[in-house]
Design a protein around this motif. Sequence first.
Motif, PDB file in Angstrom:
ATOM      1  N   ASN A  39       0.802  -1.224   0.000  1.00 19.14           N
ATOM      2  CA  ASN A  39       0.000   0.000   0.000  1.00 19.14           C
ATOM      3  C   ASN A  39       0.839   1.280   0.000  1.00 19.14           C
ATOM      4  O   ASN A  39       0.303   2.367   0.019  1.00 19.14           O
ATOM      5  CB  ASN A  39      -0.985  -0.007   1.165  1.00 19.14           C
ATOM      6  N   TRP A  65      -4.290  -4.323  -6.451  1.00 21.79           N
ATOM      7  CA  TRP A  65      -4.695  -5.178  -5.326  1.00 21.79           C
ATOM      8  C   TRP A  65      -5.577  -4.406  -4.360  1.00 21.79           C
ATOM      9  O   TRP A  65      -5.221  -3.317  -3.923  1.00 21.79           O
ATOM     10  CB  TRP A  65      -3.466  -5.668  -4.565  1.00 21.79           C
ATOM     11  N   ASN A  66      -6.705  -4.996  -3.996  1.00 26.51           N
ATOM     12  CA  ASN A  66      -7.497  -4.397  -2.924  1.00 26.51           C
ATOM     13  C   ASN A  66      -7.033  -5.003  -1.603  1.00 26.51           C
ATOM     14  O   ASN A  66      -6.353  -6.038  -1.578  1.00 26.51           O
ATOM     15  CB  ASN A  66      -9.003  -4.580  -3.154  1.00 26.51           C
ATOM     16  N   GLU A  67      -7.407  -4.384  -0.524  1.00 22.19           N
ATOM     17  CA  GLU A  67      -6.899  -4.784   0.792  1.00 22.19           C
ATOM     18  C   GLU A  67      -7.276  -6.223   1.154  1.00 22.19           C
ATOM     19  O   GLU A  67      -6.449  -6.985   1.668  1.00 22.19           O
ATOM     20  CB  GLU A  67      -7.420  -3.834   1.871  1.00 22.19           C
ATOM     21  N   ASP A  68      -8.522  -6.628   0.862  1.00 25.95           N
ATOM     22  CA  ASP A  68      -8.960  -7.987   1.213  1.00 25.95           C
ATOM     23  C   ASP A  68      -8.145  -9.052   0.479  1.00 25.95           C
ATOM     24  O   ASP A  68      -7.695 -10.027   1.077  1.00 25.95           O
ATOM     25  CB  ASP A  68     -10.452  -8.173   0.909  1.00 25.95           C
ATOM     26  N   ASP A  69      -7.964  -8.870  -0.835  1.00 22.94           N
ATOM     27  CA  ASP A  69      -7.193  -9.847  -1.605  1.00 22.94           C
ATOM     28  C   ASP A  69      -5.727  -9.855  -1.174  1.00 22.94           C
ATOM     29  O   ASP A  69      -5.117 -10.912  -1.073  1.00 22.94           O
ATOM     30  CB  ASP A  69      -7.293  -9.549  -3.104  1.00 22.94           C
ATOM     31  N   GLU A  80      -3.086  -0.015  -7.269  1.00 24.69           N
ATOM     32  CA  GLU A  80      -3.981  -0.079  -8.429  1.00 24.69           C
ATOM     33  C   GLU A  80      -4.454  -1.501  -8.702  1.00 24.69           C
ATOM     34  O   GLU A  80      -5.561  -1.712  -9.179  1.00 24.69           O
ATOM     35  CB  GLU A  80      -3.270   0.435  -9.684  1.00 24.69           C
TER      36      GLU A  80
END
Length: 117
Positions: A71, A80-84, A78
């Motif tokens: 992060n 990866w989201n936090e959950d994945d 861009e």
Amino acid sequence: YNPLSLSSKERHAIIDNLENGEFGKGMDSKIGKAILERLNEHELITSSQVKKIQYMHSTLQIEHILPQKYNKVAKWIEEWNEDDAELWMHRLGNLVLLNQKLNSKISNGHFVEKIKH
């Protein structure tokens, strides 16, 4: 009867742990490193590069392909989201062995840069 044989239940437990375990943090990182070292040794042996094995044990570290501080890098945010990211961060598929110098050099770099090394 072979005392080294695993039961079906034991095989399934190992496979489940390999698929879902987190080997990139805490005490489990030692297990992750050991698994990756054995896989690396197997590759070196089958490619007739056995002499490299002993040298490597003292110089290799675990590198996260998706960095633990993803992060902090715009390219990673861009993609990866936090959950994945949390789900895959410490799985074996996100870990590689690198020597300390190279690991420091590529740090939190993007995957495209990391695969060049």
